[in-house]
Motif scaffolding. Sequence first.
Motif, PDB file in Angstrom:
ATOM      1  N   ARG A   1       7.620   3.125  11.842  1.00 41.12           N
ATOM      2  CA  ARG A   1       7.695   4.388  11.091  1.00 41.12           C
ATOM      3  C   ARG A   1       6.517   4.536  10.130  1.00 41.12           C
ATOM      4  O   ARG A   1       5.857   5.587  10.080  1.00 41.12           O
ATOM      5  CB  ARG A   1       9.008   4.446  10.314  1.00 41.12           C
ATOM      6  N   VAL A   2       6.214   3.482   9.385  1.00 38.43           N
ATOM      7  CA  VAL A   2       5.123   3.550   8.410  1.00 38.43           C
ATOM      8  C   VAL A   2       3.778   3.652   9.125  1.00 38.43           C
ATOM      9  O   VAL A   2       2.889   4.397   8.709  1.00 38.43           O
ATOM     10  CB  VAL A   2       5.161   2.334   7.466  1.00 38.43           C
ATOM     11  N   ALA A   3       3.619   2.912  10.225  1.00 39.06           N
ATOM     12  CA  ALA A   3       2.362   2.962  10.973  1.00 39.06           C
ATOM     13  C   ALA A   3       2.095   4.363  11.510  1.00 39.06           C
ATOM     14  O   ALA A   3       0.956   4.853  11.472  1.00 39.06           O
ATOM     15  CB  ALA A   3       2.381   1.943  12.110  1.00 39.06           C
ATOM     16  N   ARG A   4       3.137   5.021  11.997  1.00 43.13           N
ATOM     17  CA  ARG A   4       2.956   6.397  12.497  1.00 43.13           C
ATOM     18  C   ARG A   4       2.563   7.341  11.363  1.00 43.13           C
ATOM     19  O   ARG A   4       1.763   8.267  11.558  1.00 43.13           O
ATOM     20  CB  ARG A   4       4.248   6.859  13.164  1.00 43.13           C
ATOM     21  N   ARG A   5       3.095   7.086  10.198  1.00 48.75           N
ATOM     22  CA  ARG A   5       2.719   7.881   9.026  1.00 48.75           C
ATOM     23  C   ARG A   5       1.243   7.685   8.702  1.00 48.75           C
ATOM     24  O   ARG A   5       0.531   8.638   8.360  1.00 48.75           O
ATOM     25  CB  ARG A   5       3.596   7.455   7.845  1.00 48.75           C
ATOM     26  N   VAL A   6       0.747   6.462   8.841  1.00 43.27           N
ATOM     27  CA  VAL A   6      -0.651   6.162   8.542  1.00 43.27           C
ATOM     28  C   VAL A   6      -1.578   6.809   9.568  1.00 43.27           C
ATOM     29  O   VAL A   6      -2.636   7.343   9.223  1.00 43.27           O
ATOM     30  CB  VAL A   6      -0.884   4.639   8.484  1.00 43.27           C
ATOM     31  N   VAL A   7      -1.193   6.770  10.837  1.00 41.13           N
ATOM     32  CA  VAL A   7      -2.015   7.386  11.881  1.00 41.13           C
ATOM     33  C   VAL A   7      -2.235   8.862  11.581  1.00 41.13           C
ATOM     34  O   VAL A   7      -3.333   9.405  11.813  1.00 41.13           O
ATOM     35  CB  VAL A   7      -1.357   7.190  13.264  1.00 41.13           C
ATOM     36  N   LYS A   8      -1.223   9.530  11.047  1.00 40.99           N
ATOM     37  CA  LYS A   8      -1.333  10.951  10.734  1.00 40.99           C
ATOM     38  C   LYS A   8      -2.341  11.230   9.625  1.00 40.99           C
ATOM     39  O   LYS A   8      -2.762  12.376   9.427  1.00 40.99           O
ATOM     40  CB  LYS A   8       0.033  11.513  10.352  1.00 40.99           C
ATOM     41  N   LEU A   9      -2.738  10.171   8.893  1.00 43.57           N
ATOM     42  CA  LEU A   9      -3.729  10.329   7.832  1.00 43.57           C
ATOM     43  C   LEU A   9      -5.158  10.305   8.376  1.00 43.57           C
ATOM     44  O   LEU A   9      -6.110  10.441   7.606  1.00 43.57           O
ATOM     45  CB  LEU A   9      -3.554   9.224   6.783  1.00 43.57           C
ATOM     46  N   GLY A  10      -5.307  10.115   9.681  1.00 45.30           N
ATOM     47  CA  GLY A  10      -6.633  10.154  10.279  1.00 45.30           C
ATOM     48  C   GLY A  10      -7.145   8.833  10.796  1.00 45.30           C
ATOM     49  O   GLY A  10      -8.312   8.727  11.198  1.00 45.30           O
ATOM     50  N   VAL A  11      -6.284   7.814  10.823  1.00 45.49           N
ATOM     51  CA  VAL A  11      -6.666   6.511  11.365  1.00 45.49           C
ATOM     52  C   VAL A  11      -6.456   6.521  12.882  1.00 45.49           C
ATOM     53  O   VAL A  11      -5.422   6.994  13.362  1.00 45.49           O
ATOM     54  CB  VAL A  11      -5.824   5.387  10.718  1.00 45.49           C
ATOM     55  N   GLY A  12      -7.413   5.969  13.625  1.00 41.72           N
ATOM     56  CA  GLY A  12      -7.294   5.977  15.079  1.00 41.72           C
ATOM     57  C   GLY A  12      -6.157   5.111  15.577  1.00 41.72           C
ATOM     58  O   GLY A  12      -5.345   5.540  16.402  1.00 41.72           O
ATOM     59  N   MET A  13      -6.068   3.873  15.088  1.00 44.02           N
ATOM     60  CA  MET A  13      -5.037   2.933  15.498  1.00 44.02           C
ATOM     61  C   MET A  13      -4.621   2.083  14.303  1.00 44.02           C
ATOM     62  O   MET A  13      -5.451   1.750  13.458  1.00 44.02           O
ATOM     63  CB  MET A  13      -5.530   2.009  16.616  1.00 44.02           C
ATOM     64  N   VAL A  14      -3.338   1.741  14.268  1.00 46.34           N
ATOM     65  CA  VAL A  14      -2.811   0.852  13.233  1.00 46.34           C
ATOM     66  C   VAL A  14      -2.163  -0.339  13.912  1.00 46.34           C
ATOM     67  O   VAL A  14      -1.232  -0.185  14.706  1.00 46.34           O
ATOM     68  CB  VAL A  14      -1.775   1.566  12.337  1.00 46.34           C
ATOM     69  N   CYS A  15      -2.659  -1.538  13.619  1.00 45.28           N
ATOM     70  CA  CYS A  15      -2.030  -2.767  14.096  1.00 45.28           C
ATOM     71  C   CYS A  15      -1.338  -3.423  12.910  1.00 45.28           C
ATOM     72  O   CYS A  15      -1.963  -3.683  11.883  1.00 45.28           O
ATOM     73  CB  CYS A  15      -3.061  -3.716  14.682  1.00 45.28           C
ATOM     74  N   VAL A  16      -0.039  -3.666  13.042  1.00 39.38           N
ATOM     75  CA  VAL A  16       0.744  -4.315  11.991  1.00 39.38           C
ATOM     76  C   VAL A  16       1.133  -5.699  12.477  1.00 39.38           C
ATOM     77  O   VAL A  16       1.869  -5.835  13.457  1.00 39.38           O
ATOM     78  CB  VAL A  16       2.009  -3.507  11.635  1.00 39.38           C
ATOM     79  N   SER A  17       0.646  -6.724  11.806  1.00 42.54           N
ATOM     80  CA  SER A  17       1.036  -8.086  12.167  1.00 42.54           C
ATOM     81  C   SER A  17       2.286  -8.463  11.380  1.00 42.54           C
ATOM     82  O   SER A  17       2.336  -8.320  10.157  1.00 42.54           O
ATOM     83  CB  SER A  17      -0.101  -9.069  11.893  1.00 42.54           C
ATOM     84  N   LEU A  18       3.294  -8.933  12.104  1.00 38.13           N
ATOM     85  CA  LEU A  18       4.601  -9.234  11.510  1.00 38.13           C
ATOM     86  C   LEU A  18       4.899 -10.728  11.514  1.00 38.13           C
ATOM     87  O   LEU A  18       6.064 -11.124  11.474  1.00 38.13           O
ATOM     88  CB  LEU A  18       5.695  -8.481  12.275  1.00 38.13           C
ATOM     89  N   GLY A  19       3.867 -11.553  11.563  1.00 40.06           N
ATOM     90  CA  GLY A  19       4.072 -12.998  11.553  1.00 40.06           C
ATOM     91  C   GLY A  19       4.790 -13.472  12.801  1.00 40.06           C
ATOM     92  O   GLY A  19       4.444 -13.100  13.923  1.00 40.06           O
ATOM     93  N   LYS A  20       5.842 -14.266  12.605  1.00 38.20           N
ATOM     94  CA  LYS A  20       6.589 -14.821  13.731  1.00 38.20           C
ATOM     95  C   LYS A  20       7.299 -13.754  14.557  1.00 38.20           C
ATOM     96  O   LYS A  20       7.697 -14.005  15.692  1.00 38.20           O
ATOM     97  CB  LYS A  20       7.618 -15.832  13.220  1.00 38.20           C
ATOM     98  N   GLU A  21       7.439 -12.557  13.985  1.00 36.22           N
ATOM     99  CA  GLU A  21       8.154 -11.481  14.686  1.00 36.22           C
ATOM    100  C   GLU A  21       7.247 -10.675  15.605  1.00 36.22           C
ATOM    101  O   GLU A  21       7.708  -9.726  16.248  1.00 36.22           O
ATOM    102  CB  GLU A  21       8.828 -10.567  13.669  1.00 36.22           C
ATOM    103  N   GLY A  22       5.960 -11.014  15.684  1.00 36.86           N
ATOM    104  CA  GLY A  22       5.073 -10.338  16.615  1.00 36.86           C
ATOM    105  C   GLY A  22       4.132  -9.353  15.939  1.00 36.86           C
ATOM    106  O   GLY A  22       3.832  -9.461  14.749  1.00 36.86           O
ATOM    107  N   ALA A  23       3.667  -8.382  16.707  1.00 42.91           N
ATOM    108  CA  ALA A  23       2.700  -7.410  16.212  1.00 42.91           C
ATOM    109  C   ALA A  23       2.858  -6.085  16.930  1.00 42.91           C
ATOM    110  O   ALA A  23       3.223  -6.036  18.110  1.00 42.91           O
ATOM    111  CB  ALA A  23       1.273  -7.935  16.406  1.00 42.91           C
TER     112      ALA A  23
ATOM    113  N   ALA B   1       0.813  -1.213   0.000  1.00 41.10           N
ATOM    114  CA  ALA B   1       0.000   0.000   0.000  1.00 41.10           C
ATOM    115  C   ALA B   1       0.848   1.265   0.000  1.00 41.10           C
ATOM    116  O   ALA B   1       0.499   2.245  -0.668  1.00 41.10           O
ATOM    117  CB  ALA B   1      -0.942   0.000   1.202  1.00 41.10           C
ATOM    118  N   PHE B   2       1.988   1.247   0.732  1.00 38.85           N
ATOM    119  CA  PHE B   2       2.747   2.479   0.911  1.00 38.85           C
ATOM    120  C   PHE B   2       4.111   2.463   0.223  1.00 38.85           C
ATOM    121  O   PHE B   2       4.881   3.411   0.345  1.00 38.85           O
ATOM    122  CB  PHE B   2       2.894   2.784   2.403  1.00 38.85           C
ATOM    123  N   GLY B   3       4.403   1.379  -0.506  1.00 37.60           N
ATOM    124  CA  GLY B   3       5.605   1.344  -1.326  1.00 37.60           C
ATOM    125  C   GLY B   3       6.894   1.437  -0.547  1.00 37.60           C
ATOM    126  O   GLY B   3       7.880   1.978  -1.052  1.00 37.60           O
TER     127      GLY B   3
END
Length: 310
Positions: free
Chosen positions: A205-227, A192-194
Amino acid sequence: MVITVTLNPCIDRTVQVEGFVPGKTNRVSASRCDAAGKGINVSAALKNLGEDTRCLGFNFRGSGEFLPRALCEKGLSGELTEVGGTLRTNIKIFDAGAGVMTELNEAGAEVGPDALERFERTLERNLPKASLLVLDGSTPPGVPENYYRLLAERAERHGVRTVIDAGGELLLEGIKGSPYLIKPNRDELEEAFGERIASRADALRVARRVVKLGVGMVCVSLGKEGALLVTEDDAWFSAGADVPVRGLQGAGDSMVAGMSYALVRGMPIPEVLRYGVAAAHGSLVLEGTQMCTRKGFLQMLPLISVEKIE
């Protein structure tokens, strides 16, 4: 009540092999078929957790009563808009030795403007009863790429918060509807964000950028590396727990269910992430597209910790 939307339901056929080799003959050690679709999966997990939920979406006429019967067998209430065509079938190849899933997903049958209008009328009837709307998964041909944004805006007019779990343009357009929570995985966020996400710091870093677009919360699932769970003010991380993995495709939907369960109960932000990760783990230990059970969720919850990160 949590309303889930599944516009592109499917039949998931999961086959398990030991050491999958492309281009060679692979012996299947186990197989199963599940009526699925990400919103339906979320509702199934929510019901298991004890939350009132309702499934909305499309039922493809050519598949008859297969999907309504499956909802009934799962104990789920729903109001499906009937359209032409048949349910798509997705093939899931799970390499048990490597713990890796390969997916072959059909696009689905095309739906027209009339079907969308009938679905929207159904949604309007149900929104006044809802506390949360979950827009989940892909859409079939004929659905505009900004459709999740339009539905999120419709929900907002009723004072209903929205959760979006999607990728590509559906996600990018959906963000414009100011959802309360989005849950992309690493691949979806990269697409989505290239931006290449090679580390937790990249995801943050990317999640914080998305929050600034007006999203309340961003959850990023990283597989075996957590979330990660990122808000305007804070960020939280969970490494998860070491559990035997028997199935992967239900984990993301169980995670959405766990977070939704915590949100409608007004739990603190760290608990929203902890509940989501615990529900995901409750699904990982089950074969095929099976959602976490309440028993499995309660077993996993004490194993999951959350830490605040800078």
